[in-house]
Motif scaffolding. Structure first.
Motif, PDB file in Angstrom:
ATOM      1  N   UNK A 120     -11.383  -7.989  92.315  1.00 23.48           N
ATOM      2  CA  UNK A 120     -12.186  -8.553  91.846  1.00 23.48           C
ATOM      3  C   UNK A 120     -13.067  -9.098  92.446  1.00 23.48           C
ATOM      4  N   UNK A 121     -13.065  -9.353  93.151  1.00 20.04           N
ATOM      5  CA  UNK A 121     -13.785  -9.595  94.806  1.00 20.04           C
ATOM      6  C   UNK A 121     -14.761  -8.616  95.319  1.00 20.04           C
ATOM      7  N   UNK A 122     -13.827  -7.791  95.709  1.00 18.36           N
ATOM      8  CA  UNK A 122     -14.315  -6.742  96.311  1.00 18.36           C
ATOM      9  C   UNK A 122     -15.494  -5.800  95.036  1.00 18.36           C
ATOM     10  N   UNK A 123     -15.071  -5.993  93.766  1.00 16.87           N
ATOM     11  CA  UNK A 123     -15.738  -5.194  92.775  1.00 16.87           C
ATOM     12  C   UNK A 123     -17.029  -5.703  92.791  1.00 16.87           C
ATOM     13  N   UNK A 137      -2.208   0.195  91.999  1.00 10.79           N
ATOM     14  CA  UNK A 137      -1.348   0.765  93.059  1.00 10.79           C
ATOM     15  C   UNK A 137      -0.792   1.978  92.355  1.00 10.79           C
ATOM     16  N   UNK A 138      -0.408   2.198  91.348  1.00 11.86           N
ATOM     17  CA  UNK A 138      -0.224   3.723  90.433  1.00 11.86           C
ATOM     18  C   UNK A 138      -0.991   4.270  90.748  1.00 11.86           C
ATOM     19  N   UNK A 139      -2.424   4.358  91.373  1.00 13.00           N
ATOM     20  CA  UNK A 139      -2.992   5.422  91.708  1.00 13.00           C
ATOM     21  C   UNK A 139      -3.197   5.907  93.411  1.00 13.00           C
ATOM     22  N   UNK A 140      -2.468   6.821  94.412  1.00 12.64           N
ATOM     23  CA  UNK A 140      -1.761   7.418  95.129  1.00 12.64           C
ATOM     24  C   UNK A 140      -3.130   7.750  95.829  1.00 12.64           C
ATOM     25  N   UNK A 141      -3.967   8.175  95.371  1.00 15.45           N
ATOM     26  CA  UNK A 141      -5.006   8.773  95.475  1.00 15.45           C
ATOM     27  C   UNK A 141      -6.301   9.038  95.199  1.00 15.45           C
ATOM     28  N   UNK A 142      -6.154   7.459  95.558  1.00 19.65           N
ATOM     29  CA  UNK A 142      -8.066   6.941  95.146  1.00 19.65           C
ATOM     30  C   UNK A 142      -7.502   5.613  95.329  1.00 19.65           C
ATOM     31  N   UNK A 143      -8.926   5.038  95.839  1.00 17.60           N
ATOM     32  CA  UNK A 143      -9.016   3.772  95.982  1.00 17.60           C
ATOM     33  C   UNK A 143      -8.711   2.709  95.214  1.00 17.60           C
ATOM     34  N   UNK A 144      -8.586   1.360  95.738  1.00 15.91           N
ATOM     35  CA  UNK A 144      -8.425   0.256  94.476  1.00 15.91           C
ATOM     36  C   UNK A 144     -10.366   0.064  93.580  1.00 15.91           C
ATOM     37  N   UNK A 145     -11.324   0.595  94.275  1.00 17.02           N
ATOM     38  CA  UNK A 145     -12.408   0.339  93.229  1.00 17.02           C
ATOM     39  C   UNK A 145     -13.373   1.972  94.130  1.00 17.02           C
ATOM     40  N   UNK A 187     -15.493   4.430  98.950  1.00 17.88           N
ATOM     41  CA  UNK A 187     -14.285   4.378  98.657  1.00 17.88           C
ATOM     42  C   UNK A 187     -13.979   2.535  99.003  1.00 17.88           C
ATOM     43  N   UNK A 188     -13.680   2.019  98.270  1.00 17.05           N
ATOM     44  CA  UNK A 188     -12.890   0.861  98.352  1.00 17.05           C
ATOM     45  C   UNK A 188     -11.824   0.375  98.330  1.00 17.05           C
ATOM     46  N   UNK A 189     -10.612   0.165  99.566  1.00 18.35           N
ATOM     47  CA  UNK A 189      -9.745  -0.373  99.610  1.00 18.35           C
ATOM     48  C   UNK A 189      -9.685  -1.886  99.679  1.00 18.35           C
ATOM     49  N   UNK A 190      -8.439  -2.351  99.326  1.00 22.65           N
ATOM     50  CA  UNK A 190      -7.639  -4.048  98.964  1.00 22.65           C
ATOM     51  C   UNK A 190      -6.800  -3.462  99.537  1.00 22.65           C
ATOM     52  N   UNK A 191      -6.691  -4.610 100.561  1.00 14.17           N
ATOM     53  CA  UNK A 191      -5.363  -5.468 101.203  1.00 14.17           C
ATOM     54  C   UNK A 191      -5.013  -4.636 102.786  1.00 14.17           C
ATOM     55  N   UNK A 231     -15.226   1.138 103.016  1.00 14.16           N
ATOM     56  CA  UNK A 231     -15.243  -0.140 102.792  1.00 14.16           C
ATOM     57  C   UNK A 231     -13.572  -0.920 102.486  1.00 14.16           C
ATOM     58  N   UNK A 232     -12.927  -1.749 103.537  1.00 15.11           N
ATOM     59  CA  UNK A 232     -11.987  -2.904 103.085  1.00 15.11           C
ATOM     60  C   UNK A 232     -11.791  -3.914 102.871  1.00 15.11           C
ATOM     61  N   UNK A 233     -11.451  -4.806 102.381  1.00 17.64           N
ATOM     62  CA  UNK A 233     -11.488  -6.105 101.742  1.00 17.64           C
ATOM     63  C   UNK A 233     -10.011  -6.603 102.079  1.00 17.64           C
TER      64      UNK A 233
END
Length: 179
Positions: free
Chosen positions: A44-47, A61-69, A81-85, A103-105
């Motif tokens: 949520x913060x990344x978004x 977590x079910x989306x293996x070929x796309x980022x969290x956001x 492409x915004x990753x989390x964790x 970016x990664x948060x």
């Protein structure tokens, strides 16, 4: 029978003074059973901190070929492409090949998150940004999450101030290169 995702709603008053973004966001966030509250809050913060036209959550977590956001432009092209964790180097490499910006948060120790990336191939790795928060900030604030949430998030001069339901906290946003 498998347990499905739990839907959380967030009404967020966003004031990102650093970027000149002022919005009221209505977010529906699906929390997978294997996902912690801290991870969901980091999404949520990344978004919010990346908010712009065309932003969207993936299937989590079910989306293996796309980022969290992700952020797409009006043509559907992937802009961010915004990753989390703590994503692995291969995901960052893929994201950097597909999007203009990566970016990664993380709510974890950024040194421990970045350590496995050392020596790995990450396309434009010096342009990939790793954002983190003060130790314990996300975990403390995650304790206030309910099914329906009201939040005020302000960022000014690299510091975030979050009021979430009845809790409040603040943290610097620490940024470093992935390379």
């Amino acid at each position: 029978m498998a347990i499905g995702a739990t839907i959380h709603t967030f009404t967020v008053q966003l004031s990102d003074v650093d970027r000149g973004v002022y919005e009221e966001l209505q977010l529906r966030v699906a929390r997978h059973p294997s996902e912690t509250d801290a991870y969901m809050l980091t999404r949520v913060l990344a978004y919010c901190l990346e908010y712009e036209e065309g932003i969207a959550f993936s299937e989590g977590v079910a989306a293996t070929d796309e980022p969290a956001v992700s952020v797409r432009d009006l043509t559907g092209a992937l802009v961010a492409w915004i990753e989390v964790g703590a994503p692995d180097a291969a995901r960052l490499h893929t994201g950097s090949m597909k999007a203009e910006r990566v970016a990664v948060y993380t709510h974890r120790d950024p040194e421990k998150v970045a350590a496995p990336w050392a020596g790995k191939r990450i396309h434009r790795g010096d342009e990939v940004l790793l954002h983190s928060f003060d130790p314990g900030f996300v975990e403390r604030m995650a304790g206030a999450i309910e099914r329906r949430n009201t939040a005020t998030l302000t960022r000014t001069e690299g510091r975030v101030y979050l009021e979430l339901n009845d809790a409040s906290g603040e943290s610097d946003v620490h940024t470093r290169s992935a390379a």
